[in-house]
Design a protein around this motif. Structure first.
Motif, PDB file in Angstrom:
ATOM      1  N   GLY A 208     -23.143  12.529  16.263  1.00 48.28           N
ATOM      2  CA  GLY A 208     -23.877  11.357  16.707  1.00 48.28           C
ATOM      3  C   GLY A 208     -23.181  10.662  17.854  1.00 48.28           C
ATOM      4  N   ARG A 209     -23.952   9.982  18.642  1.00 50.90           N
ATOM      5  CA  ARG A 209     -23.402   9.157  19.704  1.00 50.90           C
ATOM      6  C   ARG A 209     -24.095   7.807  19.592  1.00 50.90           C
ATOM      7  NH1 ARG A 209     -20.245  11.969  22.842  1.00 50.90           N
ATOM      8  NH2 ARG A 209     -19.999  10.487  24.507  1.00 50.90           N
ATOM      9  N   GLY A 210     -23.328   6.748  19.651  1.00 51.85           N
ATOM     10  CA  GLY A 210     -23.914   5.430  19.572  1.00 51.85           C
ATOM     11  C   GLY A 210     -23.262   4.517  20.584  1.00 51.85           C
ATOM     12  N   LEU A 211     -24.001   3.565  21.014  1.00 51.12           N
ATOM     13  CA  LEU A 211     -23.453   2.624  21.979  1.00 51.12           C
ATOM     14  C   LEU A 211     -22.947   1.407  21.238  1.00 51.12           C
ATOM     15  CD1 LEU A 211     -26.262   2.840  24.672  1.00 51.12           C
ATOM     16  CD2 LEU A 211     -24.051   3.991  24.666  1.00 51.12           C
ATOM     17  N   LEU A 212     -21.686   1.120  21.445  1.00 56.03           N
ATOM     18  CA  LEU A 212     -21.106  -0.083  20.844  1.00 56.03           C
ATOM     19  C   LEU A 212     -21.297  -1.213  21.845  1.00 56.03           C
ATOM     20  CD1 LEU A 212     -17.817   1.341  19.323  1.00 56.03           C
ATOM     21  CD2 LEU A 212     -19.951   0.837  18.170  1.00 56.03           C
ATOM     22  N   SER A 213     -22.449  -1.842  21.800  1.00 56.08           N
ATOM     23  CA  SER A 213     -22.770  -2.870  22.780  1.00 56.08           C
ATOM     24  C   SER A 213     -22.834  -4.233  22.105  1.00 56.08           C
ATOM     25  CB  SER A 213     -24.099  -2.547  23.463  1.00 56.08           C
ATOM     26  OG  SER A 213     -25.102  -2.399  22.497  1.00 56.08           O
ATOM     27  N   PHE A 214     -21.684  -4.808  21.913  1.00 57.87           N
ATOM     28  CA  PHE A 214     -21.595  -6.134  21.325  1.00 57.87           C
ATOM     29  C   PHE A 214     -21.002  -7.067  22.367  1.00 57.87           C
ATOM     30  CE2 PHE A 214     -21.526  -3.255  17.733  1.00 57.87           C
ATOM     31  CZ  PHE A 214     -22.475  -3.825  16.907  1.00 57.87           C
ATOM     32  N   SER A 215     -21.470  -8.316  22.354  1.00 59.61           N
ATOM     33  CA  SER A 215     -21.028  -9.260  23.387  1.00 59.61           C
ATOM     34  C   SER A 215     -19.595  -9.736  23.174  1.00 59.61           C
ATOM     35  CB  SER A 215     -21.986 -10.456  23.448  1.00 59.61           C
ATOM     36  OG  SER A 215     -22.015 -11.109  22.187  1.00 59.61           O
ATOM     37  N   GLN A 216     -19.110  -9.693  21.970  1.00 61.59           N
ATOM     38  CA  GLN A 216     -17.759 -10.163  21.676  1.00 61.59           C
ATOM     39  C   GLN A 216     -16.944  -9.033  21.052  1.00 61.59           C
ATOM     40  OE1 GLN A 216     -16.729 -13.379  22.308  1.00 61.59           O
ATOM     41  NE2 GLN A 216     -18.730 -13.769  23.204  1.00 61.59           N
ATOM     42  N   GLU A 217     -15.668  -8.986  21.364  1.00 62.35           N
ATOM     43  CA  GLU A 217     -14.791  -7.960  20.800  1.00 62.35           C
ATOM     44  C   GLU A 217     -14.724  -8.071  19.279  1.00 62.35           C
ATOM     45  OE1 GLU A 217     -10.173  -6.499  21.147  1.00 62.35           O
ATOM     46  OE2 GLU A 217     -11.098  -7.467  22.873  1.00 62.35           O
ATOM     47  N   LYS A 218     -14.762  -9.314  18.764  1.00 56.83           N
ATOM     48  CA  LYS A 218     -14.712  -9.523  17.319  1.00 56.83           C
ATOM     49  C   LYS A 218     -15.891  -8.842  16.631  1.00 56.83           C
ATOM     50  CE  LYS A 218     -14.746 -13.063  13.759  1.00 56.83           C
ATOM     51  NZ  LYS A 218     -14.902 -14.464  13.446  1.00 56.83           N
ATOM     52  N   GLU A 219     -17.083  -8.920  17.247  1.00 56.03           N
ATOM     53  CA  GLU A 219     -18.271  -8.288  16.680  1.00 56.03           C
ATOM     54  C   GLU A 219     -18.096  -6.774  16.603  1.00 56.03           C
ATOM     55  OE1 GLU A 219     -21.326  -9.596  19.347  1.00 56.03           O
ATOM     56  OE2 GLU A 219     -21.319 -11.635  18.550  1.00 56.03           O
ATOM     57  N   GLN A 220     -17.536  -6.194  17.655  1.00 52.67           N
ATOM     58  CA  GLN A 220     -17.303  -4.756  17.683  1.00 52.67           C
ATOM     59  C   GLN A 220     -16.271  -4.360  16.631  1.00 52.67           C
ATOM     60  OE1 GLN A 220     -17.080  -2.999  21.562  1.00 52.67           O
ATOM     61  NE2 GLN A 220     -15.685  -1.402  20.860  1.00 52.67           N
ATOM     62  N   GLU A 221     -15.211  -5.142  16.500  1.00 49.67           N
ATOM     63  CA  GLU A 221     -14.175  -4.850  15.505  1.00 49.67           C
ATOM     64  C   GLU A 221     -14.725  -4.921  14.083  1.00 49.67           C
ATOM     65  OE1 GLU A 221     -10.999  -7.573  16.371  1.00 49.67           O
ATOM     66  OE2 GLU A 221     -10.435  -6.508  18.208  1.00 49.67           O
ATOM     67  N   LEU A 222     -15.575  -5.919  13.811  1.00 49.65           N
ATOM     68  CA  LEU A 222     -16.216  -6.038  12.494  1.00 49.65           C
ATOM     69  C   LEU A 222     -17.034  -4.791  12.173  1.00 49.65           C
ATOM     70  CD1 LEU A 222     -17.711  -9.651  12.352  1.00 49.65           C
ATOM     71  CD2 LEU A 222     -16.199  -8.625  10.678  1.00 49.65           C
ATOM     72  N   THR A 223     -17.803  -4.364  13.144  1.00 47.07           N
ATOM     73  CA  THR A 223     -18.674  -3.207  12.953  1.00 47.07           C
ATOM     74  C   THR A 223     -17.868  -1.941  12.731  1.00 47.07           C
ATOM     75  OG1 THR A 223     -20.341  -4.262  14.331  1.00 47.07           O
ATOM     76  CG2 THR A 223     -20.568  -1.890  13.961  1.00 47.07           C
ATOM     77  N   ILE A 224     -16.878  -1.728  13.557  1.00 46.77           N
ATOM     78  CA  ILE A 224     -16.041  -0.532  13.420  1.00 46.77           C
ATOM     79  C   ILE A 224     -15.358  -0.510  12.064  1.00 46.77           C
ATOM     80  CG2 ILE A 224     -13.953   0.610  14.284  1.00 46.77           C
ATOM     81  CD1 ILE A 224     -14.883  -0.225  17.124  1.00 46.77           C
ATOM     82  N   ALA A 225     -14.810  -1.638  11.633  1.00 42.33           N
ATOM     83  CA  ALA A 225     -14.126  -1.701  10.340  1.00 42.33           C
ATOM     84  C   ALA A 225     -15.082  -1.372   9.199  1.00 42.33           C
ATOM     85  CB  ALA A 225     -13.513  -3.089  10.138  1.00 42.33           C
ATOM     86  N   MET A 226     -16.275  -1.939   9.237  1.00 44.73           N
ATOM     87  CA  MET A 226     -17.239  -1.730   8.162  1.00 44.73           C
ATOM     88  C   MET A 226     -17.696  -0.272   8.107  1.00 44.73           C
ATOM     89  SD  MET A 226     -20.570  -4.067   7.263  1.00 44.73           S
ATOM     90  CE  MET A 226     -20.877  -4.332   8.968  1.00 44.73           C
ATOM     91  N   VAL A 227     -17.968   0.316   9.259  1.00 50.09           N
ATOM     92  CA  VAL A 227     -18.429   1.702   9.318  1.00 50.09           C
ATOM     93  C   VAL A 227     -17.311   2.663   8.909  1.00 50.09           C
ATOM     94  CG1 VAL A 227     -19.261   3.503  10.878  1.00 50.09           C
ATOM     95  CG2 VAL A 227     -20.260   1.225  10.981  1.00 50.09           C
ATOM     96  N   GLU A 228     -16.086   2.382   9.343  1.00 51.66           N
ATOM     97  CA  GLU A 228     -14.970   3.261   8.988  1.00 51.66           C
ATOM     98  C   GLU A 228     -14.695   3.254   7.488  1.00 51.66           C
ATOM     99  OE1 GLU A 228     -11.689   2.358  11.635  1.00 51.66           O
ATOM    100  OE2 GLU A 228     -12.523   3.702  13.158  1.00 51.66           O
ATOM    101  N   MET A 229     -14.995   2.148   6.807  1.00 50.20           N
ATOM    102  CA  MET A 229     -14.844   2.101   5.349  1.00 50.20           C
ATOM    103  C   MET A 229     -15.845   3.020   4.660  1.00 50.20           C
ATOM    104  SD  MET A 229     -14.176  -1.891   4.575  1.00 50.20           S
ATOM    105  CE  MET A 229     -12.890  -2.778   5.404  1.00 50.20           C
ATOM    106  N   SER A 230     -16.865   3.444   5.400  1.00 52.73           N
ATOM    107  CA  SER A 230     -17.866   4.370   4.869  1.00 52.73           C
ATOM    108  C   SER A 230     -17.518   5.828   5.171  1.00 52.73           C
ATOM    109  CB  SER A 230     -19.246   4.063   5.464  1.00 52.73           C
ATOM    110  OG  SER A 230     -19.657   2.779   5.086  1.00 52.73           O
ATOM    111  N   GLY A 231     -16.376   6.062   5.788  1.00 51.56           N
ATOM    112  CA  GLY A 231     -15.952   7.434   6.064  1.00 51.56           C
ATOM    113  C   GLY A 231     -16.354   7.959   7.427  1.00 51.56           C
ATOM    114  N   VAL A 232     -16.711   7.049   8.342  1.00 49.77           N
ATOM    115  CA  VAL A 232     -17.115   7.444   9.686  1.00 49.77           C
ATOM    116  C   VAL A 232     -16.195   6.759  10.686  1.00 49.77           C
ATOM    117  CG1 VAL A 232     -18.976   7.377  11.398  1.00 49.77           C
ATOM    118  CG2 VAL A 232     -19.516   7.696   8.982  1.00 49.77           C
ATOM    119  N   THR A 233     -15.640   7.538  11.604  1.00 49.40           N
ATOM    120  CA  THR A 233     -14.794   6.972  12.644  1.00 49.40           C
ATOM    121  C   THR A 233     -15.579   6.951  13.947  1.00 49.40           C
ATOM    122  OG1 THR A 233     -12.823   7.844  11.575  1.00 49.40           O
ATOM    123  CG2 THR A 233     -12.597   7.188  13.868  1.00 49.40           C
TER     124      THR A 233
END
Length: 106
Positions: free
Chosen positions: A49-74
């Motif tokens: 898969g390819r997805g665009l990490l298009s969040f206006s704030q770095e904090k938003e991107q970090e939240l998303t990455i952390a939550m998704v990585e807890m599901s076994g996806v990097t």
């Protein structure tokens, strides 16, 4: 009579629930849902898969990455994903949770 599927076999961790709450407060659930939905569909078809990490704030991107990585996806910086073998049920549970929050928050 109880029917079991791979979707109800995974639960979110307490940390993921806390990140979901924070995501709700940051009003980024719709963007997260779109990203997770795309990756879940790619995993279901056994594709990368390819997805665009298009969040206006770095904090938003970090939240998303952390939550998704807890599901076994990097999520890689280039938008590609690396999945653990058993990531689909956990990612599906996350997708359902994001969807419900999105609907309730409209």
């Amino acid at each position: 009579f109880l029917v079991q599927t791979c979707f109800n076999s995974a639960e979110l961790t307490e940390d993921q629930l806390l990140l979901l709450l924070e995501s709700l407060e940051e009003k980024i659930v719709p963007q997260q849902l779109k990203l997770v939905r795309e990756h879940t569909s790619h995993l279901a078809q056994n594709e990368g898969g390819r997805g665009l990490l298009s969040f206006s704030q770095e904090k938003e991107q970090e939240l998303t990455i952390a939550m998704v990585e807890m599901s076994g996806v990097t999520l890689q910086k280039d938008g590609s994903v690396v999945c653990m073998e058993d990531a689909f049920p956990a990612l599906a549970a996350l997708c359902v949770s994001l969807y419900v929050l999105h609907i309730l928050n409209k």
